[in-house]
Design an enzyme around this catalytic site. Structure first.
Site, PDB file in Angstrom:
ATOM      1  N   TYR A 143     -13.793  10.824  29.865  1.00  0.00           N
ATOM      2  CA  TYR A 143     -12.933  10.167  28.866  1.00  0.00           C
ATOM      3  C   TYR A 143     -12.116   9.026  29.482  1.00  0.00           C
ATOM      4  O   TYR A 143     -11.531   8.229  28.768  1.00  0.00           O
ATOM      5  CB  TYR A 143     -11.984  11.176  28.210  1.00  0.00           C
ATOM      6  N   LYS A 191     -21.491  21.833  34.931  1.00  0.00           N
ATOM      7  CA  LYS A 191     -22.922  21.538  34.762  1.00  0.00           C
ATOM      8  C   LYS A 191     -23.435  21.107  36.135  1.00  0.00           C
ATOM      9  O   LYS A 191     -23.953  20.001  36.333  1.00  0.00           O
ATOM     10  CB  LYS A 191     -23.077  20.432  33.702  1.00  0.00           C
ATOM     11  N   ASP A 223     -23.785  24.948  29.168  1.00  0.00           N
ATOM     12  CA  ASP A 223     -24.681  25.283  28.052  1.00  0.00           C
ATOM     13  C   ASP A 223     -24.710  26.798  27.827  1.00  0.00           C
ATOM     14  O   ASP A 223     -24.673  27.280  26.695  1.00  0.00           O
ATOM     15  CB  ASP A 223     -26.095  24.696  28.247  1.00  0.00           C
ATOM     16  N   ASP A 247     -12.856  20.153  25.686  1.00  0.00           N
ATOM     17  CA  ASP A 247     -12.662  19.627  24.333  1.00  0.00           C
ATOM     18  C   ASP A 247     -13.655  20.292  23.378  1.00  0.00           C
ATOM     19  O   ASP A 247     -13.293  20.811  22.314  1.00  0.00           O
ATOM     20  CB  ASP A 247     -12.896  18.100  24.387  1.00  0.00           C
ATOM     21  N   ASP A 251     -13.188  23.741  20.366  1.00  0.00           N
ATOM     22  CA  ASP A 251     -13.500  23.647  18.925  1.00  0.00           C
ATOM     23  C   ASP A 251     -14.469  24.771  18.555  1.00  0.00           C
ATOM     24  O   ASP A 251     -14.336  25.409  17.517  1.00  0.00           O
ATOM     25  CB  ASP A 251     -14.147  22.289  18.589  1.00  0.00           C
TER      26      ASP A 251
END
Ligand SMILES: NC(=O)c1ccc[n+]([C@@H]2O[C@H](COP(=O)([O-])OP(=O)(O)OC[C@H]3O[C@@H](n4cnc5c(N)ncnc54)[C@H](O)[C@@H]3O)[C@@H](O)[C@H]2O)c1
Length: 360
Positions: A143, A191, A223, A247, A251
């Site tokens: 980001y 990852k 994942d 992030d 959610d």
């Protein structure tokens, strides 16, 4: 007691509506416990761009710097979401605020209220007892990394994921300290099978883990973590991860509790800490008085925890839970054909419980 200076950054969309409810609750708490609170309001997001041309104006930054804590609603507006060529965007305000205040740790607690177990789209037996905290790195990663942008001919776009050792060290230490105060289990999500930054996260976290022998430490690819959060969420206690993974995973985790509108967060680091729900500006609900303000109210509870007033934080959480148990919820948490309450009514109900009239 000294006056508490709280900066209010309501932002865009449902931000002002949910902020009004949190302020109502904080006022009730202040009244009850004879706290002196002074509010200062400031612009952020699309509203700030419209009025000043900047998504996080310097004046807003100064207001945050002078405050003891910041309550933040949400930012974002469809006119920017739908314009890929917009040079100034509301989200830049959010990122600038986090960066300038040095807020490297975003703490997102996730738990499931017993009376909402049947309102989650997931099966009760999978989610019962789920109670964990995601510690998300907030001022680094993809980001923020440079270079980023689009080629002049518009045929290529690129973002860069960068992490430095010190950025990983401070967030990982924060997460281990959090684990020490909870069930002493920490899972680092990355990852590392693909990304160089993730491999750096692994080596730094492995090293820091040795300083916390009491903490059961594990590693998981993102994942797999996305799947495990749904199939076996009770295995987690503290999850530490990078900016983008945190992030997205939080959610997803909001599905366990039944609504994104329920989840609060705190962002802490160098300067004034910020307390904000994890959701966005939910533009479709703007002005309709239907958004769930509980994530915002629970963020205010985290604000009091942070200021060493944990009894008050607990009192707010208990008042919210009481409302949930009584079925006083907005439409996102209601069953079909069940009575639903407006944003304002939820604020009033939580306030009433705090005032102990318990008449809801
Ligand atoms: N921290 C932030 O301010 C933040 C975070 C995420 C997205 N955004 C911005 O918000 C805007 C909308 O993005 P989005 O639609 O992807 O995300 P969103 O979080 O605003 O909404 C996604 C969905 O979650 C549900 N929801 C969210 N908040 C709720 C609430 N309080 N009560 C009940 N249901 C709720 C709704 O079903 C909604 O359609 C965009 O401009 C985006 O950039 C801001």
């Amino acid at each position: 007691m000294n006056t508490l200076n709280i900066a209010l950054l309501a932002g865009d969309g449902i931000g002002p509506e949910i902020m009004n409810q949190a302020v109502k609750v904080v006022d009730a708490i202040a009244n009850k416990h004879k706290l002196s609170i002074q509010y200062s309001t400031a612009l952020v997001g699309a509203t700030a761009i419209d009025k000043t041309g900047q998504p996080y104006p310097e004046e807003t930054h100064q207001t945050c710097m002078k405050a003891d804590a910041v309550l933040f609603g949400a930012i974002g507006h469809p006119k920017f979401d739908n314009d890929p060529n917009a040079k100034v965007r509301p989200e830049q305000g959010l990122l600038a605020m986090r960066k300038k205040l040095g807020l490297f740790a975003n703490v997102r607690p996730v738990s499931v209220y017993a009376s909402l177990l049947d309102r989650s789209p997931l099966k009760r037996e999978r989610i019962e007892g789920a109670d964990f905290v995601v510690v998300r790195e907030l001022t680094g990663g993809i980001y923020f990394g440079q270079p980023r942008g689009r080629s002049e001919d518009g045929t290529k776009a690129f973002d860069t994921c960068v992490y430095e050792v010190y950025e990983i060290e401070r967030i990982v230490k924060y997460a281990f300290e959090t684990a020490m105060q909870r069930d002493k289990k920490l899972c680092m999500v990355d990852k590392a099978n693909v990304l160089a930054t993730s491999r750096l996260w692994r080596s730094v976290t492995d090293r820091i883990a040795e300083e916390y022998p009491e903490v059961v430490y594990s590693k998981m690819f993102v994942d797999n973590a996305a799947m495990q959060l749904i199939v076996n969420p009770t295995q987690f206690d503290v999850i530490v991860t990078g900016n983008m993974f945190g992030d997205i995973l939080t959610d997803e985790a909001s599905v366990l509790g039944g609504s994104l509108g329920l989840l609060p967060s705190s962002s802490v680091g160098k300067h004034t800490a910020i307390f904000e729900p994890i959701h966005g500006s939910y533009p479709q609900a703007t002005g309709k008085n239907i958004a769930n303000p509980m994530g915002m109210i629970l963020s205010a509870a985290m604000l009091f925890d942070h200021l060493q007033m944990t009894a008050i934080g607990t009192e707010i959480r208990n008042a919210v839970e009481h409302c949930i148990n009584k079925g006083v919820v907005t439409e996102d948490l209601a069953k079909p054909n069940e009575k639903t309450y407006t944003t304002t009514e939820i604020g009033d109900a939580v306030t009433q419980v705090i005032n102990s009239s318990i008449l809801i």
